[in-house]
Each structure stands twice: as structure tokens, then as C-alpha cells.
Motif scaffolding. Structure first.
Motif, PDB file in Angstrom:
ATOM      1  N   CYS A   1      -3.199  -4.214   7.515  1.00 21.52           N
ATOM      2  CA  CYS A   1      -3.072  -2.973   6.745  1.00 21.52           C
ATOM      3  C   CYS A   1      -2.920  -1.851   7.761  1.00 21.52           C
ATOM      4  O   CYS A   1      -3.904  -1.322   8.276  1.00 21.52           O
ATOM      5  CB  CYS A   1      -4.299  -2.779   5.854  1.00 21.52           C
ATOM      6  SG  CYS A   1      -4.597  -4.143   4.706  1.00 21.52           S
ATOM      7  N   ARG A   2      -1.665  -1.500   8.072  1.00 19.65           N
ATOM      8  CA  ARG A   2      -1.331  -0.590   9.162  1.00 19.65           C
ATOM      9  C   ARG A   2      -1.190   0.859   8.722  1.00 19.65           C
ATOM     10  O   ARG A   2      -0.736   1.137   7.627  1.00 19.65           O
ATOM     11  CB  ARG A   2       0.021  -0.973   9.766  1.00 19.65           C
ATOM     12  CG  ARG A   2       0.049  -2.227  10.539  1.00 19.65           C
ATOM     13  CD  ARG A   2       1.449  -2.463  11.128  1.00 19.65           C
ATOM     14  NE  ARG A   2       1.471  -3.633  11.971  1.00 19.65           N
ATOM     15  CZ  ARG A   2       1.781  -4.844  11.534  1.00 19.65           C
ATOM     16  NH1 ARG A   2       2.124  -5.045  10.288  1.00 19.65           N
ATOM     17  NH2 ARG A   2       1.762  -5.859  12.380  1.00 19.65           N
ATOM     18  N   GLY A   3      -1.529   1.758   9.660  1.00 19.25           N
ATOM     19  CA  GLY A   3      -1.266   3.184   9.478  1.00 19.25           C
ATOM     20  C   GLY A   3      -2.276   3.864   8.580  1.00 19.25           C
ATOM     21  O   GLY A   3      -3.393   3.388   8.388  1.00 19.25           O
ATOM     22  N   ALA A   4      -1.850   4.990   8.023  1.00 18.95           N
ATOM     23  CA  ALA A   4      -2.726   5.751   7.122  1.00 18.95           C
ATOM     24  C   ALA A   4      -3.091   4.875   5.923  1.00 18.95           C
ATOM     25  O   ALA A   4      -2.316   4.017   5.502  1.00 18.95           O
ATOM     26  CB  ALA A   4      -2.012   7.009   6.653  1.00 18.95           C
ATOM     27  N   PHE A   5      -4.285   5.105   5.376  1.00 16.57           N
ATOM     28  CA  PHE A   5      -4.740   4.282   4.253  1.00 16.57           C
ATOM     29  C   PHE A   5      -3.770   4.403   3.093  1.00 16.57           C
ATOM     30  O   PHE A   5      -3.343   5.485   2.714  1.00 16.57           O
ATOM     31  CB  PHE A   5      -6.148   4.674   3.802  1.00 16.57           C
ATOM     32  CG  PHE A   5      -6.723   3.695   2.838  1.00 16.57           C
ATOM     33  CD1 PHE A   5      -7.345   2.549   3.292  1.00 16.57           C
ATOM     34  CD2 PHE A   5      -6.610   3.886   1.468  1.00 16.57           C
ATOM     35  CE1 PHE A   5      -7.856   1.611   2.402  1.00 16.57           C
ATOM     36  CE2 PHE A   5      -7.120   2.964   0.569  1.00 16.57           C
ATOM     37  CZ  PHE A   5      -7.749   1.826   1.042  1.00 16.57           C
ATOM     38  N   ASP A   6      -3.441   3.253   2.524  1.00 12.98           N
ATOM     39  CA  ASP A   6      -2.505   3.169   1.408  1.00 12.98           C
ATOM     40  C   ASP A   6      -3.210   2.388   0.297  1.00 12.98           C
ATOM     41  O   ASP A   6      -3.799   1.330   0.554  1.00 12.98           O
ATOM     42  CB  ASP A   6      -1.248   2.428   1.879  1.00 12.98           C
ATOM     43  CG  ASP A   6      -0.148   2.378   0.845  1.00 12.98           C
ATOM     44  OD1 ASP A   6      -0.431   2.352  -0.372  1.00 12.98           O
ATOM     45  OD2 ASP A   6       1.023   2.336   1.263  1.00 12.98           O
ATOM     46  N   GLU A   7      -3.144   2.871  -0.919  1.00  4.96           N
ATOM     47  CA  GLU A   7      -3.779   2.186  -2.042  1.00  4.96           C
ATOM     48  C   GLU A   7      -3.256   0.762  -2.208  1.00  4.96           C
ATOM     49  O   GLU A   7      -3.959  -0.096  -2.737  1.00  4.96           O
ATOM     50  CB  GLU A   7      -3.580   2.975  -3.340  1.00  4.96           C
ATOM     51  CG  GLU A   7      -4.433   4.222  -3.431  1.00  4.96           C
ATOM     52  CD  GLU A   7      -5.928   3.946  -3.380  1.00  4.96           C
ATOM     53  OE1 GLU A   7      -6.406   2.978  -4.025  1.00  4.96           O
ATOM     54  OE2 GLU A   7      -6.633   4.679  -2.672  1.00  4.96           O
ATOM     55  N   ALA A   8      -2.049   0.487  -1.737  1.00  2.00           N
ATOM     56  CA  ALA A   8      -1.495  -0.871  -1.828  1.00  2.00           C
ATOM     57  C   ALA A   8      -2.346  -1.862  -1.038  1.00  2.00           C
ATOM     58  O   ALA A   8      -2.364  -3.059  -1.361  1.00  2.00           O
ATOM     59  CB  ALA A   8      -0.056  -0.893  -1.328  1.00  2.00           C
ATOM     60  N   PHE A   9      -3.058  -1.399  -0.020  1.00  2.00           N
ATOM     61  CA  PHE A   9      -3.911  -2.288   0.767  1.00  2.00           C
ATOM     62  C   PHE A   9      -4.960  -2.971  -0.117  1.00  2.00           C
ATOM     63  O   PHE A   9      -5.310  -4.128   0.110  1.00  2.00           O
ATOM     64  CB  PHE A   9      -4.644  -1.532   1.883  1.00  2.00           C
ATOM     65  CG  PHE A   9      -3.773  -0.896   2.927  1.00  2.00           C
ATOM     66  CD1 PHE A   9      -2.465  -1.289   3.146  1.00  2.00           C
ATOM     67  CD2 PHE A   9      -4.288   0.135   3.711  1.00  2.00           C
ATOM     68  CE1 PHE A   9      -1.681  -0.686   4.126  1.00  2.00           C
ATOM     69  CE2 PHE A   9      -3.522   0.735   4.696  1.00  2.00           C
ATOM     70  CZ  PHE A   9      -2.220   0.326   4.906  1.00  2.00           C
ATOM     71  N   VAL A  10      -5.464  -2.255  -1.098  1.00  2.05           N
ATOM     72  CA  VAL A  10      -6.497  -2.793  -1.980  1.00  2.05           C
ATOM     73  C   VAL A  10      -5.961  -4.016  -2.728  1.00  2.05           C
ATOM     74  O   VAL A  10      -6.591  -5.074  -2.748  1.00  2.05           O
ATOM     75  CB  VAL A  10      -7.024  -1.715  -2.950  1.00  2.05           C
ATOM     76  CG1 VAL A  10      -8.014  -2.303  -3.947  1.00  2.05           C
ATOM     77  CG2 VAL A  10      -7.659  -0.563  -2.173  1.00  2.05           C
ATOM     78  N   GLY A  11      -4.796  -3.894  -3.299  1.00  2.00           N
ATOM     79  CA  GLY A  11      -4.182  -5.017  -4.010  1.00  2.00           C
ATOM     80  C   GLY A  11      -3.852  -6.180  -3.090  1.00  2.00           C
ATOM     81  O   GLY A  11      -4.017  -7.352  -3.467  1.00  2.00           O
ATOM     82  N   GLN A  12      -3.401  -5.867  -1.883  1.00  2.27           N
ATOM     83  CA  GLN A  12      -3.075  -6.921  -0.917  1.00  2.27           C
ATOM     84  C   GLN A  12      -4.332  -7.699  -0.527  1.00  2.27           C
ATOM     85  O   GLN A  12      -4.301  -8.931  -0.393  1.00  2.27           O
ATOM     86  CB  GLN A  12      -2.413  -6.316   0.318  1.00  2.27           C
ATOM     87  CG  GLN A  12      -1.044  -5.741   0.032  1.00  2.27           C
ATOM     88  CD  GLN A  12      -0.539  -4.842   1.162  1.00  2.27           C
ATOM     89  OE1 GLN A  12      -1.254  -4.521   2.102  1.00  2.27           O
ATOM     90  NE2 GLN A  12       0.723  -4.439   1.051  1.00  2.27           N
TER      91      GLN A  12
END
Length: 161
Positions: free
Chosen positions: A133-144
Motif C-alpha cells: 500500500c504505497r504513497g499517501a493513504f488511500d481508502e482503496a487500501f482498506v478493501g485490498q
């Protein structure tokens, strides 16, 4: 007489360093995925790296590792877990399936390389490519992360791992 629930036959150990609100959200997503309905024969247990030890690994049928990227490598907490667990597990956990997720502020390359080097020394078997999960926090990380936890537990439940 009521039927007893099915015995849990497999154990999934989650060893994850989650020092911030966002990394805790990722850990919670992994656990939610691993504990979803339909996965009947897997007990998922989280142990923070500073509390996990070789006895936890020896009792596991698969392991999910989570770490932040710290100064281009894994967190000190996960490194401490490996320092305490490596030799007691070395000859006894060969072939253990594992997967890894990394919360990387940069590219996660050094972190991935460090964890994979230790896992290779232990002769653990990667169950799938690491999730970075790279870079600035992205809500997509949660689903991944939820998908990763679900995939790992379902594969273990199905006997694929």
C-alpha cells in the motif's frame, strides 16, 4: 441434543505492526476478511509482533505479516518478532505458507526485500505476492487488505494452502 459447531482445524496467525489509526484500519480489514462468513474451519488470531513468539508460529498453519515501512525496511517491532522466532522456528516451520502487506510511505522495496529474505531463510512459502500500500493513504487500501485476509483464510479453509 444440539449439534456442536464444527471444530476449527486450521490456524491463521496474523502478526502485524499497526502503530497509527490508518494502519489499525488495515489490520482490522485483514481480520474482517479472514473472519468473514463462509470460512468455517479457520481460527484467525492476531498477535502484535512484540507479543508474538515462536510458540505462536509453531501453532499456526499459515501466517499473515503486516508492517509499516520504517527507514526503508520493516518496523522494528516485526524485526524483533523475527529475532526472537527465527532459530526456534527454523527447522520446524519449513513450508509454512505466508503472505505480507506493507504500508509504505515510499515504494516498500526495501521492506519487501527484508521480510522476504528472512522468510526465505526460514523456508516459508509465499502464498501470493506481497500487497504494498504505497504513497499517501488511500481508502482503496482498506478493501485490498480485507481481500488479502479473506483470500488467505479461504485458501487455508479450502486446503489450498
Amino acid at each position: 441434543m444440539t449439534a456442536s459447531p464444527p471444530a476449527l482445524s486450521k490456524r491463521l496467525l496474523v502478526v502485524a505492526h499497526a502503530p497509527s489509526e490508518n494502519t489499525r484500519r488495515l489490520l482490522e480489514a485483514v481480520l474482517r476478511g479472514a473472519r468473514q462468513d463462509g470460512i468455517e474451519g479457520v481460527e484467525t488470531r492476531h498477535q502484535p509482533p512484540l507479543e508474538a513468539g515462536p510458540e505462536d508460529v509453531l501453532a499456526a498453519d499459515a501466517i499473515l505479516l503486516g508492517t509499516t515501512e520504517n527507514l526503508g525496511t520493516m518496523s522494528g517491532a516485526l524485526k524483533d518478532f523475527f529475532d526472537r522466532s527465527y532459530y526456534p522456528c527454523l527447522e520446524r516451520t519449513q513450508g509454512l505458507p505466508y503472505a505480507l502487506w506493507i504500508r509504505a510511505g515510499h515504494d516498500g522495496t526495501g521492506t519487501r526485500r527484508a521480510v522476504e529474505s528472512i522468510a526465505t531463510g526460514l523456508r516459508w512459502r509465499p502464498a501470493r505476492a506481497p500487497l504494498i500500500c504505497r504513497g499517501a493513504f488511500d481508502e482503496a487500501f482498506v478493501g485490498q487488505c480485507e481481500e488479502l485476509g479473506g483470500w488467505m483464510a479461504a485458501a487455508l479453509d479450502a486446503g489450498i494452502l
